[in-house]
Design a protein around this motif. Structure first.
Motif, PDB file in Angstrom:
ATOM      1  N   VAL A   1       0.870  -1.172   0.000  1.00  0.00           N
ATOM      2  CA  VAL A   1       0.000   0.000   0.000  1.00  0.00           C
ATOM      3  C   VAL A   1       0.905   1.219   0.000  1.00  0.00           C
ATOM      4  O   VAL A   1       1.724   1.395   0.895  1.00  0.00           O
ATOM      5  CB  VAL A   1      -0.924   0.030   1.242  1.00  0.00           C
ATOM      6  CG1 VAL A   1      -1.734   1.318   1.237  1.00  0.00           C
ATOM      7  CG2 VAL A   1      -1.834  -1.171   1.257  1.00  0.00           C
ATOM      8  N   VAL A   2       0.753   2.034  -1.019  1.00  0.00           N
ATOM      9  CA  VAL A   2       1.558   3.237  -1.122  1.00  0.00           C
ATOM     10  C   VAL A   2       0.624   4.385  -1.455  1.00  0.00           C
ATOM     11  O   VAL A   2      -0.182   4.289  -2.363  1.00  0.00           O
ATOM     12  CB  VAL A   2       2.631   3.103  -2.229  1.00  0.00           C
ATOM     13  CG1 VAL A   2       3.396   4.398  -2.388  1.00  0.00           C
ATOM     14  CG2 VAL A   2       3.562   1.959  -1.922  1.00  0.00           C
ATOM     15  N   SER A   3       0.720   5.431  -0.709  1.00  0.00           N
ATOM     16  CA  SER A   3      -0.042   6.629  -0.996  1.00  0.00           C
ATOM     17  C   SER A   3       0.946   7.786  -1.029  1.00  0.00           C
ATOM     18  O   SER A   3       1.384   8.267   0.014  1.00  0.00           O
ATOM     19  CB  SER A   3      -1.105   6.855   0.069  1.00  0.00           C
ATOM     20  OG  SER A   3      -1.802   8.039  -0.219  1.00  0.00           O
ATOM     21  N   ILE A   4       1.323   8.176  -2.212  1.00  0.00           N
ATOM     22  CA  ILE A   4       2.300   9.242  -2.382  1.00  0.00           C
ATOM     23  C   ILE A   4       1.666  10.334  -3.231  1.00  0.00           C
ATOM     24  O   ILE A   4       1.117  10.064  -4.290  1.00  0.00           O
ATOM     25  CB  ILE A   4       3.574   8.726  -3.079  1.00  0.00           C
ATOM     26  CG1 ILE A   4       4.237   7.666  -2.221  1.00  0.00           C
ATOM     27  CG2 ILE A   4       4.525   9.868  -3.370  1.00  0.00           C
ATOM     28  CD1 ILE A   4       5.400   6.986  -2.911  1.00  0.00           C
ATOM     29  N   ARG A   5       1.723  11.536  -2.759  1.00  0.00           N
ATOM     30  CA  ARG A   5       1.258  12.673  -3.542  1.00  0.00           C
ATOM     31  C   ARG A   5       2.463  13.557  -3.829  1.00  0.00           C
ATOM     32  O   ARG A   5       3.277  13.817  -2.945  1.00  0.00           O
ATOM     33  CB  ARG A   5       0.199  13.471  -2.790  1.00  0.00           C
ATOM     34  CG  ARG A   5      -1.106  12.758  -2.682  1.00  0.00           C
ATOM     35  CD  ARG A   5      -1.786  12.718  -4.032  1.00  0.00           C
ATOM     36  NE  ARG A   5      -2.998  11.926  -3.967  1.00  0.00           N
ATOM     37  CZ  ARG A   5      -3.384  11.112  -4.915  1.00  0.00           C
ATOM     38  NH1 ARG A   5      -2.667  10.980  -6.007  1.00  0.00           N
ATOM     39  NH2 ARG A   5      -4.480  10.430  -4.808  1.00  0.00           N
ATOM     40  N   LEU A   6       2.568  14.002  -5.047  1.00  0.00           N
ATOM     41  CA  LEU A   6       3.665  14.868  -5.469  1.00  0.00           C
ATOM     42  C   LEU A   6       3.045  16.164  -5.983  1.00  0.00           C
ATOM     43  O   LEU A   6       2.942  16.383  -7.190  1.00  0.00           O
ATOM     44  CB  LEU A   6       4.495  14.178  -6.555  1.00  0.00           C
ATOM     45  CG  LEU A   6       5.083  12.822  -6.173  1.00  0.00           C
ATOM     46  CD1 LEU A   6       5.644  12.111  -7.392  1.00  0.00           C
ATOM     47  CD2 LEU A   6       6.144  12.995  -5.111  1.00  0.00           C
ATOM     48  N   PRO A   7       2.600  17.037  -5.072  1.00  0.00           N
ATOM     49  CA  PRO A   7       1.839  18.217  -5.488  1.00  0.00           C
ATOM     50  C   PRO A   7       2.629  19.206  -6.330  1.00  0.00           C
ATOM     51  O   PRO A   7       2.033  19.986  -7.061  1.00  0.00           O
ATOM     52  CB  PRO A   7       1.416  18.844  -4.152  1.00  0.00           C
ATOM     53  CG  PRO A   7       2.410  18.352  -3.170  1.00  0.00           C
ATOM     54  CD  PRO A   7       2.824  16.984  -3.646  1.00  0.00           C
ATOM     55  N   ASN A   8       3.940  19.188  -6.256  1.00  0.00           N
ATOM     56  CA  ASN A   8       4.746  20.145  -7.009  1.00  0.00           C
ATOM     57  C   ASN A   8       5.385  19.541  -8.254  1.00  0.00           C
ATOM     58  O   ASN A   8       6.247  20.168  -8.866  1.00  0.00           O
ATOM     59  CB  ASN A   8       5.825  20.751  -6.103  1.00  0.00           C
ATOM     60  CG  ASN A   8       5.211  21.508  -4.950  1.00  0.00           C
ATOM     61  OD1 ASN A   8       4.210  22.200  -5.118  1.00  0.00           O
ATOM     62  ND2 ASN A   8       5.774  21.350  -3.776  1.00  0.00           N
ATOM     63  N   LEU A   9       4.963  18.360  -8.625  1.00  0.00           N
ATOM     64  CA  LEU A   9       5.496  17.693  -9.810  1.00  0.00           C
ATOM     65  C   LEU A   9       5.054  18.468 -11.053  1.00  0.00           C
ATOM     66  O   LEU A   9       3.864  18.668 -11.280  1.00  0.00           O
ATOM     67  CB  LEU A   9       4.983  16.253  -9.874  1.00  0.00           C
ATOM     68  CG  LEU A   9       5.514  15.363 -10.984  1.00  0.00           C
ATOM     69  CD1 LEU A   9       7.018  15.153 -10.816  1.00  0.00           C
ATOM     70  CD2 LEU A   9       4.798  14.026 -10.958  1.00  0.00           C
ATOM     71  N   VAL A  10       6.024  18.935 -11.844  1.00  0.00           N
ATOM     72  CA  VAL A  10       5.729  19.763 -13.012  1.00  0.00           C
ATOM     73  C   VAL A  10       5.972  19.010 -14.309  1.00  0.00           C
ATOM     74  O   VAL A  10       5.226  19.165 -15.274  1.00  0.00           O
ATOM     75  CB  VAL A  10       6.586  21.057 -12.988  1.00  0.00           C
ATOM     76  CG1 VAL A  10       6.394  21.866 -14.253  1.00  0.00           C
ATOM     77  CG2 VAL A  10       6.241  21.877 -11.768  1.00  0.00           C
ATOM     78  N   ARG A  11       6.981  18.155 -14.339  1.00  0.00           N
ATOM     79  CA  ARG A  11       7.358  17.462 -15.574  1.00  0.00           C
ATOM     80  C   ARG A  11       7.721  16.026 -15.244  1.00  0.00           C
ATOM     81  O   ARG A  11       8.401  15.761 -14.267  1.00  0.00           O
ATOM     82  CB  ARG A  11       8.560  18.175 -16.188  1.00  0.00           C
ATOM     83  CG  ARG A  11       8.972  17.647 -17.519  1.00  0.00           C
ATOM     84  CD  ARG A  11      10.038  18.565 -18.144  1.00  0.00           C
ATOM     85  NE  ARG A  11      10.459  18.041 -19.396  1.00  0.00           N
ATOM     86  CZ  ARG A  11      11.437  17.141 -19.521  1.00  0.00           C
ATOM     87  NH1 ARG A  11      12.089  16.699 -18.477  1.00  0.00           N
ATOM     88  NH2 ARG A  11      11.774  16.694 -20.715  1.00  0.00           N
ATOM     89  N   VAL A  12       7.264  15.102 -16.100  1.00  0.00           N
ATOM     90  CA  VAL A  12       7.606  13.694 -15.948  1.00  0.00           C
ATOM     91  C   VAL A  12       8.193  13.216 -17.266  1.00  0.00           C
ATOM     92  O   VAL A  12       7.569  13.353 -18.318  1.00  0.00           O
ATOM     93  CB  VAL A  12       6.362  12.837 -15.598  1.00  0.00           C
ATOM     94  CG1 VAL A  12       6.693  11.362 -15.618  1.00  0.00           C
ATOM     95  CG2 VAL A  12       5.810  13.235 -14.244  1.00  0.00           C
ATOM     96  N   ASP A  13       9.406  12.686 -17.205  1.00  0.00           N
ATOM     97  CA  ASP A  13      10.053  12.134 -18.390  1.00  0.00           C
ATOM     98  C   ASP A  13      10.321  10.661 -18.133  1.00  0.00           C
ATOM     99  O   ASP A  13      11.222  10.299 -17.391  1.00  0.00           O
ATOM    100  CB  ASP A  13      11.357  12.871 -18.682  1.00  0.00           C
ATOM    101  CG  ASP A  13      12.020  12.399 -19.973  1.00  0.00           C
ATOM    102  OD1 ASP A  13      11.622  11.324 -20.503  1.00  0.00           O
ATOM    103  OD2 ASP A  13      12.918  13.084 -20.456  1.00  0.00           O
ATOM    104  N   LEU A  14       9.492   9.819 -18.737  1.00  0.00           N
ATOM    105  CA  LEU A  14       9.625   8.371 -18.591  1.00  0.00           C
ATOM    106  C   LEU A  14      10.198   7.753 -19.861  1.00  0.00           C
ATOM    107  O   LEU A  14      10.090   6.547 -20.068  1.00  0.00           O
ATOM    108  CB  LEU A  14       8.260   7.746 -18.271  1.00  0.00           C
ATOM    109  CG  LEU A  14       7.615   8.197 -16.961  1.00  0.00           C
ATOM    110  CD1 LEU A  14       6.182   7.699 -16.870  1.00  0.00           C
ATOM    111  CD2 LEU A  14       8.429   7.727 -15.783  1.00  0.00           C
ATOM    112  N   SER A  15      10.818   8.566 -20.709  1.00  0.00           N
ATOM    113  CA  SER A  15      11.283   8.097 -22.011  1.00  0.00           C
ATOM    114  C   SER A  15      12.282   6.943 -21.912  1.00  0.00           C
ATOM    115  O   SER A  15      12.350   6.108 -22.806  1.00  0.00           O
ATOM    116  CB  SER A  15      11.881   9.247 -22.822  1.00  0.00           C
ATOM    117  OG  SER A  15      12.959   9.837 -22.122  1.00  0.00           O
ATOM    118  N   GLU A  16      13.042   6.878 -20.833  1.00  0.00           N
ATOM    119  CA  GLU A  16      14.030   5.804 -20.671  1.00  0.00           C
ATOM    120  C   GLU A  16      13.496   4.631 -19.845  1.00  0.00           C
ATOM    121  O   GLU A  16      14.194   3.634 -19.659  1.00  0.00           O
ATOM    122  CB  GLU A  16      15.290   6.361 -20.002  1.00  0.00           C
ATOM    123  CG  GLU A  16      15.970   7.469 -20.793  1.00  0.00           C
ATOM    124  CD  GLU A  16      16.448   7.018 -22.165  1.00  0.00           C
ATOM    125  OE1 GLU A  16      17.014   5.906 -22.271  1.00  0.00           O
ATOM    126  OE2 GLU A  16      16.253   7.773 -23.139  1.00  0.00           O
TER     127      GLU A  16
END
Length: 186
Positions: free
Chosen positions: A35-50
């Motif tokens: 069970v994981v509950s993680i919030r990243l309220p300041n996340l602006v950019r996600v790069d999952l290209s790799e």
């Protein structure tokens, strides 16, 4: 790197939903294995290209209100239910060739999205996937697309024109309800 590790946990944890279709759950009353509950309220950019991912899990980035841009890996095949819903600042996301399915409500209420271009590999887009994307003006739907389910663009009040591919076999009800700027569906 820290975000990548956290996102891996989130991606895995969000697929740990109870139900008969999830082999990780053998007893609906037992606690989940993770069970994981993680919030990243300041996340602006996600790069999952790799990243070597084939699915973005259910609700993975849901309610990331500051998220503006997402780069997905080329191996992605499935975007889960509510994966990016209510990411109100989301302006751009690449949907790479190889993507097959966009689940229900995946991008619902992404109010800053202006354009969406589905790759030619997508065959199915489920209910309300892009509903209430109020700034959405243009959509590119590729040949090969077979199913657009209920309310797909419902409430996209800035949408002006849509060209439906000849390969489309089903267009669900209420597909364009509340699309007040819509002038042409071809």
């Amino acid at each position: 790197v820290v975000y990548a590790r956290i996102l891996n946990l989130v991606l895995l944890a969000n697929d740990m939903q109870p139900g008969a279709n999830n082999p990780a759950w053998t007893n609906a009353f037992a606690p989940p294995p993770l069970v994981v509950s993680i919030r990243l309220p300041n996340l602006v950019r996600v790069d999952l290209s790799e990243a070597s991912l084939d699915k973005i899990g259910h609700g993975c980035f849901q309610d990331c209100k500051s998220l503006k841009a997402v780069t997905l890996p080329t191996g992605i095949k499935h975007i889960g239910i509510h994966a990016f819903s209510c990411c109100s600042a989301l302006e751009s996301i690449n949907l790479p060739f190889g993507l097959l399915c966009i689940d229900a409500n995946a991008f619902v209420a992404c109010k800053s999205l202006v354009t969406i271009s589905l790759p030619g590999s997508v065959t199915t887009v489920f209910d309300h996937a892009f509903a209430n994307c109020e700034s959405l003006e243009s959509v590119t739907l590729p040949e090969g697309l077979k199913l657009l389910h209920t309310g797909i663009f419902m409430g996209c009040r800035s949408l002006e024109s849509v060209t439906l591919p000849s390969s489309l076999k089903k267009l669900g009800g209420f597909a364009f309800q509340g699309c007040f700027a819509l002038r042409d569906v071809m």
